[in-house]
Structure formats: C-alpha cells, structure tokens
Design an enzyme around this catalytic site. Structure first.
Site, PDB file in Angstrom:
ATOM      1  N   GLY A 142       0.515  -1.116  -0.079  1.00 28.34           N
ATOM      2  CA  GLY A 142      -0.268  -0.348   0.054  1.00 28.34           C
ATOM      3  C   GLY A 142       0.770   1.122   0.097  1.00 28.34           C
ATOM      4  N   THR A 185       5.238   1.293   5.819  1.00 27.80           N
ATOM      5  CA  THR A 185       3.348   1.183   5.991  1.00 27.80           C
ATOM      6  C   THR A 185       2.657   2.086   6.487  1.00 27.80           C
ATOM      7  OG1 THR A 185       1.687  -0.256   6.681  1.00 27.80           O
ATOM      8  CG2 THR A 185       4.322  -1.101   7.358  1.00 27.80           C
ATOM      9  N   ASP A 221       0.350   1.233   8.279  1.00 22.70           N
ATOM     10  CA  ASP A 221      -0.487   0.907   9.242  1.00 22.70           C
ATOM     11  C   ASP A 221       0.668   0.508  10.830  1.00 22.70           C
ATOM     12  OD1 ASP A 221      -1.940   1.036   8.062  1.00 22.70           O
ATOM     13  OD2 ASP A 221      -2.012  -1.407   7.709  1.00 22.70           O
ATOM     14  N   MET A 271      -7.348   4.241   8.853  1.00 19.73           N
ATOM     15  CA  MET A 271      -7.279   3.010   8.087  1.00 19.73           C
ATOM     16  C   MET A 271      -6.321   2.444   9.067  1.00 19.73           C
ATOM     17  SD  MET A 271      -5.901   3.700   4.487  1.00 19.73           S
ATOM     18  CE  MET A 271      -6.563   3.362   3.128  1.00 19.73           C
ATOM     19  N   ARG A 299      -6.463  -1.823   9.109  1.00 20.29           N
ATOM     20  CA  ARG A 299      -6.184  -3.299   8.877  1.00 20.29           C
ATOM     21  C   ARG A 299      -6.554  -3.199  10.210  1.00 20.29           C
ATOM     22  NH1 ARG A 299      -3.250  -5.062   4.724  1.00 20.29           N
ATOM     23  NH2 ARG A 299      -4.612  -4.784   3.309  1.00 20.29           N
ATOM     24  N   LEU A 345      -6.294   9.981   1.322  1.00 20.42           N
ATOM     25  CA  LEU A 345      -5.412  10.628   1.835  1.00 20.42           C
ATOM     26  C   LEU A 345      -5.002  10.604   2.911  1.00 20.42           C
ATOM     27  CD1 LEU A 345      -9.983  12.927   1.901  1.00 20.42           C
ATOM     28  CD2 LEU A 345      -7.391  12.736   0.474  1.00 20.42           C
ATOM     29  N   ARG A 382      -2.834   8.480   3.409  1.00 17.17           N
ATOM     30  CA  ARG A 382      -1.297   7.703   2.805  1.00 17.17           C
ATOM     31  C   ARG A 382      -0.754   8.651   1.569  1.00 17.17           C
ATOM     32  NH1 ARG A 382      -3.767   1.709   0.967  1.00 17.17           N
ATOM     33  NH2 ARG A 382      -4.272   2.638  -1.006  1.00 17.17           N
TER      34      ARG A 382
HETATM   35  O1  F6P Z   1      -1.031  -0.892   3.387  1.00 11.99           O
HETATM   36  C1  F6P Z   1      -1.986  -0.456   4.501  1.00 11.99           C
HETATM   37  C2  F6P Z   1      -3.461  -0.054   3.982  1.00 11.99           C
HETATM   38  O2  F6P Z   1      -2.978   0.799   4.001  1.00 11.99           O
HETATM   39  C3  F6P Z   1      -3.999  -0.335   5.042  1.00 11.99           C
HETATM   40  O3  F6P Z   1      -4.321   0.216   6.277  1.00 11.99           O
HETATM   41  C4  F6P Z   1      -5.024  -0.943   4.528  1.00 11.99           C
HETATM   42  O4  F6P Z   1      -6.339  -1.897   4.840  1.00 11.99           O
HETATM   43  C5  F6P Z   1      -5.220  -0.339   3.075  1.00 11.99           C
HETATM   44  O5  F6P Z   1      -4.691  -0.651   2.884  1.00 11.99           O
HETATM   45  C6  F6P Z   1      -6.003  -0.687   2.016  1.00 11.99           C
HETATM   46  O6  F6P Z   1      -4.831  -1.141   0.589  1.00 11.99           O
HETATM   47  P1  F6P Z   1      -5.628  -0.740  -0.813  1.00 11.99           P
HETATM   48  O7  F6P Z   1      -4.531   0.438  -1.531  1.00 11.99           O
HETATM   49  O8  F6P Z   1      -5.808  -1.764  -1.799  1.00 11.99           O
HETATM   50  O9  F6P Z   1      -6.582   0.348  -0.460  1.00 11.99           O
END
Ligand code: F6P
Length: 413
Positions: free
Chosen positions: A12, A142, A144, A188, A190, A299, A301
C-alpha cells in the site's frame, strides 16, 4: 562481480516511500563500487515482466531528489503479489533470478510492508541456496506501523500527522452549531490501531475531542458503542469518535465485513472500508441525532503536503543505510529504526533477519489503551509525538504541489 542495483516498491502507498527510494538512489550514486541503478515497475511483478527502468540517469540534481521525496505513493508503481513457495512455483524464482542476472544485479532492495518482506525473504533464501550472489535487503514502509523489529515504519509518521491535524480541523467544524451531533472518523490500519491511536494527539494541545476512540486491539461491541456515545453526550454537544477500519467483534469478525463483500487482495486481506458509514446509520437509528461520518481513506496515506519532516528524513536514511549494509555484505535482512531515546528523540539504524519481519503484525500494546475507549496512556503520546514532528515545504506550481515522474519506458534487454 555483478555490481548493479535493482530497487522496487510494493504494498500500500505511503507518502514517505519515495524518500526511501531517493535514499537508495542517492547512496548508490555515491558509491564507486556500484554500477547502474535500476528500478522495477510495479514491484516484483515488474521484474517478472521485464519492466525495468534506469533510475540514476534520470536524477540530475538535488532538486530532483527533493521533488521525489515530496511526491506521495510509489514513483515506481506497486503490486500486491505474494511470491509462492519455491516448492510450488520454482519457475517463478528462476525467472526472477534470470532477469536479475541479465541486468548484472548484485544488490536487490525491496521497499514494503509485512507481505513484501516475505517476498524479499523467500528470494534471499533462494539466492543463498542456489549460490547466486545477489544481496537482498528489505526496507520497511507502511502507514499501518505494524511491522515487527523496527520501532516504527516510514509512512506512519506522515499519516499520523495528517490524522492528528485533520481531527483538529474536524473538531473546529463540529463545534459551530449549538446542536447535538455525532461525527465518526474512519481511520485505516487493518489489524493494528497505530493510526487510530494518533487521532488522540489533539488532546496534548488542550482538546477534549476525540471523545471516543476504538482500536482493533479491543473487541468492538455495537451496544456498548451506543452507550459510550450517550455518556459522552452528557458532557459534549458535538461528540467526535475515531474508529479503526479494522475493529472486530468479540468473535473476531471485522465489523466492516458486514458492509463489504468477500473481496480480498492478493495477500488474502479483506477490503475493509465502510465502517464509518455503517456506524453513522447505526447511530442515526439508535439515537436519532445529527450524524456524519468521515472516511479519511487514501487521503491519510497520500497527503504529502503535510509530510512529517522526521518521517521523510528517516525514510531517506533507511534507504541509504540499506545500500551501505548490503555493500558491507549483509543479505536477507531488513533495515530498521531502533529508538534509543524519547526525550530528546533519537534513533539508530539496525538490521534484522527478514524472516522476523515477514508476515507478522505488531499491535498497539494493550497497556497503552486505557479502559473506556476514551484515551491512550502517556507512553502512547511519548511514542507518537516525535514521529509527527517537523514540517517540509514542497515545490509549488499554479498553486499546487509539483510531483516527480520517472520516464517509465521499459529498457530493452
Ligand atoms: O497498506 C496498508 C493499507 O493502507 C491499510 O491500512 C489498508 O487497509 C489497505 O492498505 C488498503 O489497501 P488498498 O491499497 O488496496 O486500498
């Protein structure tokens, strides 16, 4: 001996991942031992498809590196591809090794999260077992912040800064009407609540909001949620709630699963967005007051206009450090941040076996989450605050930030 470098980005997006790429390229260009610096488009898949570009020849000045570092998401593109076990797909490993050998790669850097570290680990093991002299290093990223071994992951600090700032701004917005209201902000993360934890940071500047905060580390009970809101409404007209996309019921089922279909990505991760909307309807049904939900979604990220200077600096250092460690002979390892002090904040670089970081998730410590879903402990603030410190100015054109673009025409080889 092969002395070219190959770097790729995976998983991500974050708004610090290009700073790690910048660190890799800058350090590689400084090292006399290194020949060409190549980038694979869309992670490991770009290697398999022979979609490779030259990077060093595209970086002409210090300004190019600065622009790359203030550009969000992956400048090389990303993938969510899980490298199968060698026993299942030996040809895939041979294909990847063949492409790298054609390019005379001596060092491979994979910038990514838990799943990407798994890919890097598998490749490192394969190269070692086959006697292929390609050093493999993982570089963490990440939003996360759920990778083990490293104190925190690049990308997290900037996302946390965006979240804390957005919450502050939402607080101002929610307080204008003299009416009871509930605002739910979906964040976000996960399975780990690090990003949602950052939502409480406005408390340090005297704000009472967010009044309620729900992390995936604590089982979520919809009835208790309504009771928590009712209690908060006794003290605050405009109740602000921060909730992680990954909150689960006591049975371990994602609450957001009820609003999503069963779609999963290549790593088998469920798409989780929608909990905010779901809870908005639930509160409306149960309490009947003005309710609004805000999904920070991508937004948080890609908000490079509010990068944390600490985050970007560390991301670049990790990229450069990985190159130095690989040249010194390390392989099969992830470069990491080791915190040596909170006040004054200080970190050192270290490395850990990729295997230890692969496929594992680091959660917010249970003792940092205070009972009642209202706040986190002082340890959480001490941990989080240095990571959002410092501002960066980004180049602007026509009133908007300028972003860096590589020429992505693949090389013929
Ligand atoms: O890589 C982390 C993340 O941003 C998580 O927080 C989120 O659940 C997921 O990726 C979303 O993934 P995608 O890029 O498929 O929207």
């Amino acid at each position: 001996m092969a002395n070219n470098i190959l770097v790729a980005q995976s998983g991500g997006p974050t708004c610090a991942i290009n700073a790690s790429l910048s660190g890799v390229i800058q350090e590689a260009m400084r090292q006399e031992k290194i020949g060409a610096v190549y980038g694979a488009l869309n992670g490991i898949q770009g290697i398999m498809d022979r979609r490779i570009i030259r990077l060093d020849s595209q970086m002409h000045s210090e300004g190019d590196f600065q622009l790359l570092e203030s550009t969000p998401a992956m400048a090389l593109g990303s993938c969510r591809y899980r490298l199968p076990e060698y026993s299942v797909a030996p040809d895939v490993y041979k294909l990847i090794a063949g492409v790298m050998q054609d390019l005379e790669i001596g060092y491979f850097f994979y910038i990514g999260g838990n799943d990407s570290m798994d890919t890097a680990h598998k490749l490192g093991v394969f190269f070692a077992e086959e006697g292929i002299d390609i050093k493999v290093m993982g570089i963490p990223k990440t939003i996360d912040n759920d990778l083990p071994c490293t104190d925190h992951t690049p990308g997290f600090g900037s996302a946390a800064k965006y979240i804390a700032t957005s919450i502050l701004e939402i607080i101002r917005d929610t307080q204008v009407y003299n009416l009871p209201s509930v605002t739910i902000v979906e964040i976000m993360g996960r399975n780990a609540g690090w990003l949602t934890a950052a939502s409480v940071l406005p408390h340090v500047v005297g704000e009472k909001a967010p009044h309620l905060v729900y992390l995936p580390e604590v089982p979520f009970d919809p009835d208790q949620f309504i009771e928590d809101i009712k209690a908060a409404q006794l003290e605050h007209k405009a109740v602000l709630v921060a909730v992680s996309e990954g909150v689960k019921t006591a049975e371990g089922r994602y609450v957001a699963e009820s609003v999503q279909d069963e779609t999963v990505d290549a790593f088998g991760h469920k798409y989780l967005s929608g909990i905010g909307k779901y809870l908005e309807r639930y509160v409306l049904e149960k309490l009947g007051c003005k309710v609004r939900s805000v999904e920070l979604s991508v937004l948080q990220r890609c908000a490079a206009h509010i990068q944390s200077a600490c985050d970007i600096e560390e991301a670049r250092l990790l990229g450069a450090g990985a190159v130095q460690r690989a040249l010194a002979g390390e392989t099969g390892r992830m470069i990491a941040l080791v915190r040596t002090s909170n006040d004054p904040y200080a970190v050192e670089l270290g490395t850990f076996p990729l295997e230890e970081a692969a496929n594992k998730e680091r959660k917010v410590p249970a003792e940092w989450i205070l009972p009642g879903n209202k706040d986190l402990s002082q340890e959480a603030y001490d941990y989080l605050l240095p990571l959002i410190a410092g501002e960066r100015s980004c180049p602007v054109q026509a009133g908007m930030p300028v972003h860096f673009h590589f020429d992505k025409t693949p090389l013929e080889f």
